[in-house]
Design a protein around this motif. Structure first.
Motif, short mmCIF file in Angstrom:
data_model
loop_
_atom_site.label_atom_id
_atom_site.label_comp_id
_atom_site.label_asym_id
_atom_site.label_seq_id
_atom_site.Cartn_x
_atom_site.Cartn_y
_atom_site.Cartn_z
N TYR A 139 0.89 -1.18 0.00
CA TYR A 139 0.00 0.00 0.00
C TYR A 139 0.91 1.22 0.00
CZ TYR A 139 -3.50 3.24 2.13
OH TYR A 139 -4.35 4.29 2.43
N PHE A 140 1.09 1.82 -1.17
CA PHE A 140 2.13 2.84 -1.35
C PHE A 140 1.57 4.24 -1.56
CE2 PHE A 140 5.16 -0.52 -3.41
CZ PHE A 140 5.36 -1.10 -2.17
N ALA A 141 0.28 4.43 -1.45
CA ALA A 141 -0.32 5.72 -1.76
C ALA A 141 0.27 6.84 -0.91
CB ALA A 141 -1.83 5.65 -1.52
N PRO A 142 0.49 8.02 -1.49
CA PRO A 142 0.93 9.17 -0.70
C PRO A 142 -0.14 9.59 0.30
CG PRO A 142 1.29 9.55 -3.05
CD PRO A 142 0.44 8.33 -2.94
N LYS A 143 0.30 10.26 1.33
CA LYS A 143 -0.62 10.78 2.35
C LYS A 143 -1.74 11.60 1.71
CE LYS A 143 -0.57 13.72 6.51
NZ LYS A 143 0.29 14.53 7.41
N HIS A 144 -2.98 11.33 2.15
CA HIS A 144 -4.17 12.09 1.77
C HIS A 144 -4.47 12.03 0.27
CE1 HIS A 144 -3.76 14.78 5.62
NE2 HIS A 144 -4.22 13.56 5.89
N SER A 145 -4.06 10.94 -0.40
CA SER A 145 -4.30 10.85 -1.84
C SER A 145 -5.52 9.99 -2.18
CB SER A 145 -3.07 10.27 -2.54
OG SER A 145 -2.83 8.93 -2.12
N LEU A 146 -6.12 9.34 -1.18
CA LEU A 146 -7.27 8.47 -1.41
C LEU A 146 -8.45 8.90 -0.54
CD1 LEU A 146 -5.44 5.02 -1.53
CD2 LEU A 146 -6.38 6.31 -3.45
N ALA A 189 -14.24 7.26 6.80
CA ALA A 189 -15.12 7.63 7.92
C ALA A 189 -15.46 9.11 7.94
CB ALA A 189 -14.45 7.24 9.24
N ASN A 190 -15.20 9.82 6.84
CA ASN A 190 -15.48 11.25 6.75
C ASN A 190 -14.71 12.06 7.79
OD1 ASN A 190 -17.35 11.01 4.58
ND2 ASN A 190 -18.90 10.34 6.04
N LEU A 191 -13.52 11.57 8.13
CA LEU A 191 -12.66 12.27 9.09
C LEU A 191 -11.41 12.84 8.43
CD1 LEU A 191 -12.86 9.78 12.10
CD2 LEU A 191 -14.08 11.95 11.83
N SER A 192 -10.87 12.12 7.45
CA SER A 192 -9.65 12.55 6.79
C SER A 192 -9.48 11.76 5.51
CB SER A 192 -8.43 12.31 7.69
OG SER A 192 -7.21 12.49 6.98
N GLU A 193 -8.86 12.34 4.50
CA GLU A 193 -8.45 11.54 3.36
C GLU A 193 -7.38 10.55 3.81
OE1 GLU A 193 -7.38 14.79 0.78
OE2 GLU A 193 -9.18 14.48 -0.41
N ASN A 194 -7.26 9.46 3.08
CA ASN A 194 -6.33 8.38 3.45
C ASN A 194 -5.18 8.28 2.46
OD1 ASN A 194 -7.52 7.09 5.85
ND2 ASN A 194 -9.28 6.76 4.51
N PRO A 195 -4.09 7.67 2.89
CA PRO A 195 -3.73 7.35 4.26
C PRO A 195 -3.45 8.61 5.06
CG PRO A 195 -1.86 6.95 2.81
CD PRO A 195 -3.02 7.30 1.92
N VAL A 196 -3.45 8.50 6.37
CA VAL A 196 -3.30 9.69 7.20
C VAL A 196 -1.83 10.00 7.50
CG1 VAL A 196 -5.57 9.37 8.22
CG2 VAL A 196 -3.58 8.41 9.38
N VAL A 197 -0.93 9.11 7.08
CA VAL A 197 0.51 9.34 7.25
C VAL A 197 1.22 8.94 5.96
CG1 VAL A 197 0.57 9.04 9.76
CG2 VAL A 197 0.79 7.03 8.28
N GLU A 198 2.42 9.47 5.78
CA GLU A 198 3.24 9.12 4.63
C GLU A 198 3.95 7.79 4.88
OE1 GLU A 198 3.24 10.48 1.82
OE2 GLU A 198 3.00 12.67 1.97
N LEU A 199 4.45 7.20 3.81
CA LEU A 199 5.35 6.06 3.95
C LEU A 199 6.59 6.49 4.73
CD1 LEU A 199 5.26 4.57 0.34
CD2 LEU A 199 4.40 3.45 2.41
#
Length: 253
Positions: free
Chosen positions: A25-32, A36-46
Protein backbone atom coordinates in the motif's frame (compact mmCIF):
# COMPACT_ATOMS: atom_id res chain seq x y z
CA UNK A 1 13.93 -13.50 10.81
CA UNK A 2 13.53 -9.79 10.23
CA UNK A 3 10.11 -8.14 10.07
CA UNK A 4 9.70 -4.53 9.04
CA UNK A 5 6.38 -2.76 9.38
CA UNK A 6 6.13 -0.36 6.48
CA UNK A 7 2.68 1.18 7.07
CA UNK A 8 -0.81 -0.16 7.73
CA UNK A 9 -0.74 -3.89 6.81
CA UNK A 10 2.34 -3.65 4.61
CA UNK A 11 5.17 -5.81 5.93
CA UNK A 12 8.57 -6.70 4.54
CA UNK A 13 9.99 -10.00 5.77
CA UNK A 14 13.49 -11.39 5.48
CA UNK A 15 12.71 -15.05 6.08
CA UNK A 16 14.71 -18.19 5.32
CA UNK A 17 16.95 -16.27 2.95
CA UNK A 18 14.02 -14.82 1.00
CA UNK A 19 12.44 -11.37 1.00
CA UNK A 20 8.66 -11.22 1.07
CA UNK A 21 6.37 -8.19 0.75
CA UNK A 22 2.85 -8.40 2.15
CA UNK A 23 -0.10 -6.21 1.12
CA UNK A 24 1.73 -3.33 -0.59
CA UNK A 25 0.00 0.00 0.00
CA UNK A 26 2.13 2.84 -1.35
CA UNK A 27 -0.32 5.72 -1.76
CA UNK A 28 0.93 9.17 -0.70
CA UNK A 29 -0.62 10.78 2.35
CA UNK A 30 -4.17 12.09 1.77
CA UNK A 31 -4.30 10.85 -1.84
CA UNK A 32 -7.27 8.47 -1.41
CA UNK A 33 -10.83 8.98 -0.17
CA UNK A 34 -11.91 8.93 3.44
CA UNK A 35 -13.52 5.85 4.96
CA UNK A 36 -15.12 7.63 7.92
CA UNK A 37 -15.48 11.25 6.75
CA UNK A 38 -12.66 12.27 9.09
CA UNK A 39 -9.65 12.55 6.79
CA UNK A 40 -8.45 11.54 3.36
CA UNK A 41 -6.33 8.38 3.45
CA UNK A 42 -3.73 7.35 4.26
CA UNK A 43 -3.30 9.69 7.20
CA UNK A 44 0.51 9.34 7.25
CA UNK A 45 3.24 9.12 4.63
CA UNK A 46 5.35 6.06 3.95
CA UNK A 47 8.29 5.99 6.37
CA UNK A 48 10.79 5.02 3.64
CA UNK A 49 10.94 5.35 -0.13
CA UNK A 50 9.21 2.92 -2.45
CA UNK A 51 12.59 2.00 -3.93
CA UNK A 52 13.82 1.04 -0.48
CA UNK A 53 10.70 -1.00 0.21
CA UNK A 54 11.05 -2.92 -3.06
CA UNK A 55 14.79 -3.52 -2.73
CA UNK A 56 15.38 -7.27 -2.76
CA UNK A 57 11.70 -8.27 -2.82
CA UNK A 58 11.26 -11.73 -4.36
CA UNK A 59 7.66 -12.64 -3.47
CA UNK A 60 4.46 -10.66 -2.89
CA UNK A 61 1.43 -11.82 -0.91
CA UNK A 62 -1.87 -9.97 -1.42
CA UNK A 63 -4.52 -10.91 1.14
CA UNK A 64 -7.40 -9.11 -0.61
CA UNK A 65 -7.98 -6.24 -3.00
CA UNK A 66 -9.10 -3.39 -0.74
CA UNK A 67 -7.27 -0.22 -1.69
CA UNK A 68 -5.35 -0.08 1.59
CA UNK A 69 -3.85 -3.53 0.91
CA UNK A 70 -3.03 -3.40 -2.82
CA UNK A 71 -3.27 0.00 -4.41
CA UNK A 72 -2.65 1.55 -7.81
CA UNK A 73 0.73 2.97 -6.79
CA UNK A 74 1.93 -0.48 -5.77
CA UNK A 75 0.61 -1.94 -9.01
CA UNK A 76 2.59 0.68 -10.93
CA UNK A 77 5.87 0.09 -9.11
CA UNK A 78 5.94 -3.68 -8.62
CA UNK A 79 7.74 -5.63 -11.33
CA UNK A 80 5.10 -7.40 -13.38
CA UNK A 81 6.97 -10.73 -13.27
CA UNK A 82 7.20 -10.89 -9.47
CA UNK A 83 5.45 -13.99 -8.13
CA UNK A 84 2.24 -13.12 -6.27
CA UNK A 85 0.11 -15.29 -4.00
CA UNK A 86 -3.48 -14.16 -3.46
CA UNK A 87 -6.80 -15.52 -2.29
CA UNK A 88 -8.84 -17.49 -4.82
CA UNK A 89 -11.02 -15.19 -6.85
CA UNK A 90 -8.60 -12.25 -6.88
CA UNK A 91 -6.17 -13.66 -9.43
CA UNK A 92 -8.09 -12.38 -12.46
CA UNK A 93 -8.02 -8.76 -11.39
CA UNK A 94 -4.33 -8.97 -10.47
CA UNK A 95 -3.49 -10.52 -13.83
CA UNK A 96 -5.56 -7.84 -15.55
CA UNK A 97 -3.20 -5.29 -13.96
CA UNK A 98 -0.36 -6.89 -15.92
CA UNK A 99 1.10 -9.35 -13.43
CA UNK A 100 2.15 -12.61 -15.05
CA UNK A 101 2.96 -14.97 -12.13
CA UNK A 102 -0.16 -15.03 -9.95
CA UNK A 103 -1.09 -18.06 -7.83
CA UNK A 104 -4.32 -18.34 -5.84
CA UNK A 105 -3.61 -19.83 -2.43
CA UNK A 106 -6.49 -22.26 -2.09
CA UNK A 107 -4.94 -24.36 0.66
CA UNK A 108 -1.19 -24.91 0.90
CA UNK A 109 1.69 -24.04 -1.41
CA UNK A 110 5.47 -24.10 -1.35
CA UNK A 111 7.81 -21.56 -2.86
CA UNK A 112 11.61 -21.57 -2.59
CA UNK A 113 11.60 -23.43 0.73
CA UNK A 114 8.68 -21.47 2.20
CA UNK A 115 5.36 -23.14 3.00
CA UNK A 116 2.24 -20.99 2.91
CA UNK A 117 -1.10 -22.20 4.26
CA UNK A 118 -4.28 -20.21 3.71
CA UNK A 119 -6.24 -19.36 6.84
CA UNK A 120 -9.81 -18.16 7.11
CA UNK A 121 -10.65 -14.63 8.17
CA UNK A 122 -13.82 -12.62 8.68
CA UNK A 123 -13.71 -8.89 7.95
CA UNK A 124 -16.28 -8.23 10.66
CA UNK A 125 -19.30 -10.25 11.76
CA UNK A 126 -22.88 -10.19 10.50
CA UNK A 127 -24.15 -8.20 7.49
CA UNK A 128 -21.00 -6.07 7.23
CA UNK A 129 -19.09 -9.12 5.97
CA UNK A 130 -21.01 -9.00 2.70
CA UNK A 131 -19.92 -5.38 2.23
CA UNK A 132 -16.29 -6.09 3.13
CA UNK A 133 -15.98 -9.22 1.00
CA UNK A 134 -13.73 -12.22 1.46
CA UNK A 135 -10.26 -11.98 2.98
CA UNK A 136 -7.54 -14.42 3.92
CA UNK A 137 -4.84 -14.85 6.47
CA UNK A 138 -1.97 -17.29 6.15
CA UNK A 139 0.64 -19.27 8.00
CA UNK A 140 4.25 -19.03 6.85
CA UNK A 141 6.79 -21.70 7.74
CA UNK A 142 10.34 -22.64 6.77
CA UNK A 143 13.05 -24.84 8.22
CA UNK A 144 15.01 -23.09 10.96
CA UNK A 145 12.61 -20.14 11.14
CA UNK A 146 9.84 -19.22 13.59
CA UNK A 147 6.37 -20.02 12.30
CA UNK A 148 4.22 -16.98 11.53
CA UNK A 149 0.45 -16.70 11.62
CA UNK A 150 -0.53 -13.52 9.77
CA UNK A 151 -4.19 -13.18 10.72
CA UNK A 152 -5.01 -10.38 8.28
CA UNK A 153 -8.11 -8.20 8.15
CA UNK A 154 -10.20 -10.22 10.55
CA UNK A 155 -11.90 -9.94 13.87
CA UNK A 156 -11.25 -12.53 16.56
CA UNK A 157 -13.74 -15.32 15.92
CA UNK A 158 -13.61 -19.13 16.28
CA UNK A 159 -11.55 -20.00 13.16
CA UNK A 160 -8.83 -17.55 14.24
CA UNK A 161 -8.80 -18.96 17.77
CA UNK A 162 -8.66 -22.47 16.29
CA UNK A 163 -5.56 -21.65 14.22
CA UNK A 164 -3.80 -20.29 17.29
CA UNK A 165 -4.74 -23.29 19.42
CA UNK A 166 -4.16 -25.87 16.70
CA UNK A 167 -0.86 -24.68 15.23
CA UNK A 168 0.90 -22.92 18.15
CA UNK A 169 2.61 -20.32 15.97
CA UNK A 170 5.76 -18.63 17.21
CA UNK A 171 4.68 -15.21 15.89
CA UNK A 172 1.15 -13.88 15.39
CA UNK A 173 0.58 -10.72 13.36
CA UNK A 174 -2.72 -8.98 14.10
CA UNK A 175 -4.51 -5.99 12.58
CA UNK A 176 -5.45 -4.12 15.71
CA UNK A 177 -6.67 -0.61 14.93
CA UNK A 178 -10.31 -1.33 15.75
CA UNK A 179 -11.45 -0.06 12.36
CA UNK A 180 -15.22 0.28 12.05
CA UNK A 181 -17.58 0.48 9.10
CA UNK A 182 -20.94 2.10 9.86
CA UNK A 183 -20.29 1.25 13.49
CA UNK A 184 -19.39 -2.41 12.93
CA UNK A 185 -15.97 -3.66 14.00
CA UNK A 186 -14.12 -5.01 10.95
CA UNK A 187 -10.66 -5.80 12.37
CA UNK A 188 -9.43 -6.54 15.88
CA UNK A 189 -9.58 -3.86 18.54
CA UNK A 190 -7.60 -3.63 21.79
CA UNK A 191 -9.81 -6.10 23.65
CA UNK A 192 -9.55 -8.74 20.94
CA UNK A 193 -5.79 -8.25 20.53
CA UNK A 194 -5.33 -8.70 24.28
CA UNK A 195 -7.41 -11.87 24.04
CA UNK A 196 -5.08 -13.16 21.31
CA UNK A 197 -2.11 -12.48 23.59
CA UNK A 198 -3.74 -14.36 26.44
CA UNK A 199 -4.56 -17.36 24.23
CA UNK A 200 -1.25 -17.61 22.40
CA UNK A 201 1.10 -19.30 24.86
CA UNK A 202 4.71 -18.37 24.21
CA UNK A 203 4.03 -16.67 20.90
CA UNK A 204 5.06 -13.09 20.26
CA UNK A 205 2.14 -11.00 19.02
CA UNK A 206 2.93 -8.16 16.60
CA UNK A 207 0.11 -5.62 16.29
CA UNK A 208 0.00 -3.73 12.98
CA UNK A 209 -2.50 -1.88 10.75
CA UNK A 210 -2.55 1.06 13.19
CA UNK A 211 -2.62 4.86 12.90
CA UNK A 212 -2.79 4.83 9.10
CA UNK A 213 -6.50 5.12 8.20
CA UNK A 214 -9.27 7.44 9.28
CA UNK A 215 -11.73 4.72 10.33
CA UNK A 216 -9.37 3.36 12.99
CA UNK A 217 -10.58 3.74 16.57
CA UNK A 218 -7.61 2.34 18.54
CA UNK A 219 -4.19 3.96 18.72
CA UNK A 220 -0.91 2.31 19.60
CA UNK A 221 -1.08 3.99 22.99
CA UNK A 222 -4.62 2.71 23.56
CA UNK A 223 -3.52 -0.83 22.80
CA UNK A 224 -0.45 -0.63 25.02
CA UNK A 225 -2.50 0.67 27.93
CA UNK A 226 -5.08 -2.10 27.49
CA UNK A 227 -2.32 -4.71 27.41
CA UNK A 228 -0.56 -3.33 30.48
CA UNK A 229 -3.86 -3.36 32.37
CA UNK A 230 -3.98 -7.13 31.79
CA UNK A 231 -0.32 -7.67 32.68
CA UNK A 232 0.86 -8.24 29.11
CA UNK A 233 4.45 -7.16 28.65
CA UNK A 234 6.02 -5.17 25.83
CA UNK A 235 8.09 -8.24 24.90
CA UNK A 236 4.94 -10.35 24.53
CA UNK A 237 3.01 -7.73 22.54
CA UNK A 238 5.11 -5.78 20.08
CA UNK A 239 3.53 -2.65 18.62
CA UNK A 240 6.00 -1.35 16.03
CA UNK A 241 5.89 2.13 14.60
CA UNK A 242 5.96 2.62 10.85
CA UNK A 243 9.35 1.71 9.44
CA UNK A 244 10.46 -0.19 12.54
CA UNK A 245 12.40 -3.42 12.11
CA UNK A 246 11.91 -6.33 14.52
CA UNK A 247 14.31 -9.27 14.80
CA UNK A 248 12.27 -12.27 15.90
CA UNK A 249 13.26 -15.83 16.70
CA UNK A 250 11.47 -18.80 18.15
CA UNK A 251 10.43 -17.99 21.75
CA UNK A 252 12.62 -20.80 23.06
CA UNK A 253 15.74 -19.44 21.40
Amino acid sequence: MKLQLIRNATLKLDYAGRTVLIDPYFAPKHSLPSFANLSENPVVELPVSIDEILDGVELVIVSHLHSDHFDDVAKEHLAKDLPIFCQPGDEGEIRAAGFTDVTPLADRATWQGLTLTRREGSHGLGPVVELMGSVMGFTLEAEGEPSIYWAGDTVLYPPVADVIAGTSPDIIVTHSCGARWDGDLIVMDAQETVAVCEASGDAVVVATHMEALDHATISRRDLREAAEARGISATKLRIPVDGEVLILDRPSE
